[in-house]
Design a protein around this motif. Sequence first.
Motif, mmCIF file in Angstrom:
data_model
loop_
_atom_site.group_PDB
_atom_site.id
_atom_site.type_symbol
_atom_site.label_atom_id
_atom_site.label_comp_id
_atom_site.label_asym_id
_atom_site.label_seq_id
_atom_site.Cartn_x
_atom_site.Cartn_y
_atom_site.Cartn_z
ATOM 1 N N UNK A 52 36.256 5.003 -80.637
ATOM 2 C CA UNK A 52 37.695 4.776 -80.740
ATOM 3 C C UNK A 52 38.307 5.686 -81.800
ATOM 4 N N UNK A 53 37.651 5.800 -82.954
ATOM 5 C CA UNK A 53 38.149 6.695 -83.997
ATOM 6 C C UNK A 53 38.151 8.142 -83.515
ATOM 7 N N UNK A 54 37.104 8.550 -82.796
ATOM 8 C CA UNK A 54 37.061 9.909 -82.248
ATOM 9 C C UNK A 54 38.209 10.136 -81.274
ATOM 10 N N UNK A 55 38.517 9.127 -80.454
ATOM 11 C CA UNK A 55 39.629 9.261 -79.513
ATOM 12 C C UNK A 55 40.957 9.409 -80.240
ATOM 13 N N UNK A 56 41.140 8.656 -81.320
ATOM 14 C CA UNK A 56 42.378 8.769 -82.106
ATOM 15 C C UNK A 56 42.513 10.182 -82.671
ATOM 16 N N UNK A 57 41.427 10.700 -83.236
ATOM 17 C CA UNK A 57 41.478 12.036 -83.846
ATOM 18 C C UNK A 57 41.775 13.104 -82.795
ATOM 19 N N UNK A 58 41.067 13.058 -81.680
ATOM 20 C CA UNK A 58 41.256 14.076 -80.646
ATOM 21 C C UNK A 58 42.657 13.993 -80.037
ATOM 22 N N UNK A 59 43.179 12.768 -79.859
ATOM 23 C CA UNK A 59 44.508 12.618 -79.267
ATOM 24 C C UNK A 59 45.603 13.116 -80.194
ATOM 25 N N UNK A 60 45.438 12.889 -81.496
ATOM 26 C CA UNK A 60 46.480 13.285 -82.445
ATOM 27 C C UNK A 60 46.376 14.760 -82.828
ATOM 28 N N UNK A 111 46.668 18.472 -94.997
ATOM 29 C CA UNK A 111 48.070 18.186 -95.231
ATOM 30 C C UNK A 111 48.715 17.491 -94.047
ATOM 31 N N UNK A 112 48.340 17.890 -92.824
ATOM 32 C CA UNK A 112 48.868 17.232 -91.629
ATOM 33 C C UNK A 112 48.425 15.780 -91.567
ATOM 34 N N UNK A 113 47.217 15.510 -92.040
ATOM 35 C CA UNK A 113 46.716 14.135 -92.082
ATOM 36 C C UNK A 113 47.345 13.321 -93.208
ATOM 37 N N UNK A 114 47.967 13.977 -94.167
ATOM 38 C CA UNK A 114 48.569 13.261 -95.284
ATOM 39 C C UNK A 114 47.565 12.737 -96.287
ATOM 40 N N UNK A 133 48.721 7.964 -87.872
ATOM 41 C CA UNK A 133 47.544 7.560 -87.110
ATOM 42 C C UNK A 133 46.284 8.231 -87.645
ATOM 43 N N UNK A 134 46.365 9.526 -87.942
ATOM 44 C CA UNK A 134 45.202 10.227 -88.473
ATOM 45 C C UNK A 134 44.825 9.705 -89.858
#
Length: 463
Positions: free
Chosen positions: A287-295, A310-313, A337-338
């Motif tokens: 699930x975490x991998x899906x979040x990262x790849x989607x974002x 920086x994009x991840x904050x 999300x990231x």
Amino acid sequence: MKNSLYAGIDVSSQELIVDFLDQNARPLRPPASFPNTPEGWTAVSSSLVATSSLCGPNPTIVCGLEATGDYHLGLLRTLQAERRRHIQVHELNPAAVKHFAKALLNSAKTDRLDARTIALYLLRLQPKPSYLPPLHLQRLRLLTRFRRFLIETRTALKNHLHHLLRFFFPGYQNIAHGKLPAGLLACLAHLPSPHLILEAGEDGLREVKISPRHRPRTTHLKTLLEVARKAPFQKLSRAEQLMIQQLASQILQYSSMVAEIDQEIEDLLQQYFPDQILTTIPGIGKVTAAVILAEVGDVRRFPSKKKFVGYCGLYPRVRQSGKFEVRSHMTNKGNRMLKMAFLLASASARQYNPQIATYYERLRRKGKSKKACGGAIARKLAEIVYTLLSKGEAWNPEKAREGIRLGEEMASGGQKRGAAWPTNSCKPDRGSRPLDDLSSSSSGPHKTIPSSGEIPQCPHPSP
């Protein structure tokens, strides 16, 4: 740019206001209004193509609109799909446009003035075109973001139920160490008052079903009966019972929805990314991998690791003036999300990833707080993910152990400040570099540790 059309679009739920400027900031035609519908999107695209002919031969069309929820997405896709002329589409940060309007000293605010401000923003600042992920990534992103919404809503419901149980069922923390297991929730959904629990007894509580195959634990039932006997109010009113009953039922319903969506996310991940390498990192589940790849989408749009972080904050806020400099808590900017995905994955990585656990302990020995160490681990995971995605290679524990060893040597004073570094090695950045290159071209079997993604419950605040 020569022969250019700069179009600023103000987006609302019902209407689109378009302003047209040439390369000299002169209006090419009066601002136009279009409905925010599929027909209106097509009309905007045709209007841009037709107006561009007023700029001269081979004009360039530059179009910008603010990211306003999801009202702009249909128009964004329509403009990027235009085939008669290429349209550079910019999805602008509303905060950046707002500050630009302040720099122009605009005293009024109207939809037409906002469209003109966006057009001037494009003309003066010349931003880079926006990245629009493909449809399959947008589909996966919708699922992962809805899952985050469900979890946050379920957490709010749990916190409210905790508040009620502390008042009506003091001592309920002894049932499952302060947690809310499914068995307890099922009992409260059917029997939301102490007198109902006592009337049912242990035999009646055993008949409560969590699922067709699962029932509450016997130890939980005995403790629940003891808590009900000591409750300060034996018979709750109908409204009080309704509060407890509905909260327990909704929590169970949300948990069931999360489990179903998790399975759908895993299926889409296998369908769209059958060879993804993120789950080879211990502590990052599917699930975490899906979040990262989607974002993230295409990681090549980030020119450096620093830009990706920086994009991840995942960086601290810095305030500096003269000799005064303060590094405060983590910034509230970046992709939410990231940031949440990496912060939650940091807890799993500390447990299941020996290399990350060693890095965490080293930070703790330096006197860093647990919260600061968690943020450092999240940033390190983001750097590792960027490295692996950029190289297309899987996690390599051997390289990770070597990086930890070098980091431990530097942390123990093996290299004094200001001393010359060996010619056959590169100077690390404060001991954080050894974990950067943790990839290998050969990948073997790896154990995937799923990440629950749950937000910490009260009284502990969420990260």
